[in-house]
Design an enzyme around this catalytic site. Sequence first.
Site, PDB file in Angstrom:
ATOM      1  N   HIS A  95       0.842  -1.196   0.000  1.00  0.00           N
ATOM      2  CA  HIS A  95       0.000   0.000   0.000  1.00  0.00           C
ATOM      3  C   HIS A  95       0.875   1.242   0.000  1.00  0.00           C
ATOM      4  O   HIS A  95       1.828   1.350   0.772  1.00  0.00           O
ATOM      5  CB  HIS A  95      -0.923   0.025   1.219  1.00  0.00           C
ATOM      6  N   SER A  96       0.551   2.186  -0.891  1.00  0.00           N
ATOM      7  CA  SER A  96       1.248   3.468  -0.997  1.00  0.00           C
ATOM      8  C   SER A  96       2.734   3.219  -1.281  1.00  0.00           C
ATOM      9  O   SER A  96       3.066   2.558  -2.271  1.00  0.00           O
ATOM     10  CB  SER A  96       1.021   4.272   0.288  1.00  0.00           C
ATOM     11  N   LEU A  97       3.638   3.722  -0.455  1.00  0.00           N
ATOM     12  CA  LEU A  97       5.062   3.421  -0.643  1.00  0.00           C
ATOM     13  C   LEU A  97       5.272   1.922  -0.800  1.00  0.00           C
ATOM     14  O   LEU A  97       6.085   1.468  -1.606  1.00  0.00           O
ATOM     15  CB  LEU A  97       5.873   3.929   0.556  1.00  0.00           C
ATOM     16  N   ALA A  99       3.483  -0.253  -2.247  1.00  0.00           N
ATOM     17  CA  ALA A  99       3.189  -0.741  -3.598  1.00  0.00           C
ATOM     18  C   ALA A  99       4.394  -0.557  -4.509  1.00  0.00           C
ATOM     19  O   ALA A  99       4.734  -1.447  -5.308  1.00  0.00           O
ATOM     20  CB  ALA A  99       1.972  -0.026  -4.168  1.00  0.00           C
ATOM     21  N   SER A 122      -1.734  -1.125  -4.112  1.00  0.00           N
ATOM     22  CA  SER A 122      -2.844  -0.393  -3.483  1.00  0.00           C
ATOM     23  C   SER A 122      -2.435   1.045  -3.173  1.00  0.00           C
ATOM     24  O   SER A 122      -1.342   1.298  -2.648  1.00  0.00           O
ATOM     25  CB  SER A 122      -3.233  -1.111  -2.182  1.00  0.00           C
TER      26      SER A 122
END
Length: 251
Positions: A95-97, A99, A122
């Site tokens: 998720h975020s970083l 990903a 994500s």
Amino acid sequence: MTEATVQTGAWLRRYHPADAAPARLVCFPHAGGSATYYYPLSRSLSPAVDVLAVQYPGRQDRRTETPVDDVTALADFVTEELRPWADRPLALFGHSLGATLAYEVALRLEAEGVEPVKLFASGRRAPSCHRGHEAVHLDDDEALLATVRSLRGTSPEVLADDKLLRRLLPAFRGDYKAAETYRKRPGTPLLRCPVTVLTGIADPEVTRAEADAWADHTAGDFTLHEFPGGHFYLNEHAVSVIDRIRETLVR
């Protein structure tokens, strides 16, 4: 939880060991996040899926270590740690970083002949997408903490503890630097594994076009799932996200 159950080397946490599971899911936290963010997901998927959560330096039991502020270096470290765990199919969720980091780890695994069964990306725009000058990591402490609070990805308990929050500032700053200075290397090959992108419709960090652009990074299948909500849409839609993962990994 006992330490023997939770810790698997410096970089990986295995909260609900599932030795008989046919597949493993490796989870990569967001900027400022920690492995425990994925504890509920691990509990929900076990024993059908063996879940590993990555623990970055500079937080929780690694709080005395210097944060790593470069995605390439992080990916090298994590890939090294994952090699012994590639004895069964691996899927990656970030998720975020996380990903972006999962993408870089997937590239390294494929280069070594390990084929991930899926990359779940994500809350993050595609590796080729950049937004001019991003420099949250250069902000002063108050501005950096304001950004952290605005995204609502940090637990209320941590946000309410000002002393603890300030001890985490080096980790926050390092993670934001890693995310903001990342650039995909020229000549990077396409992934062979399929990619599923999950995003919040109202996420200020990811537009629909930036999410769709992940399709340009894989020769495999591409799917996109949008959810109501912002950058941390998955806090409200955890059941749906877990169902997407289960559909892929549990046959």
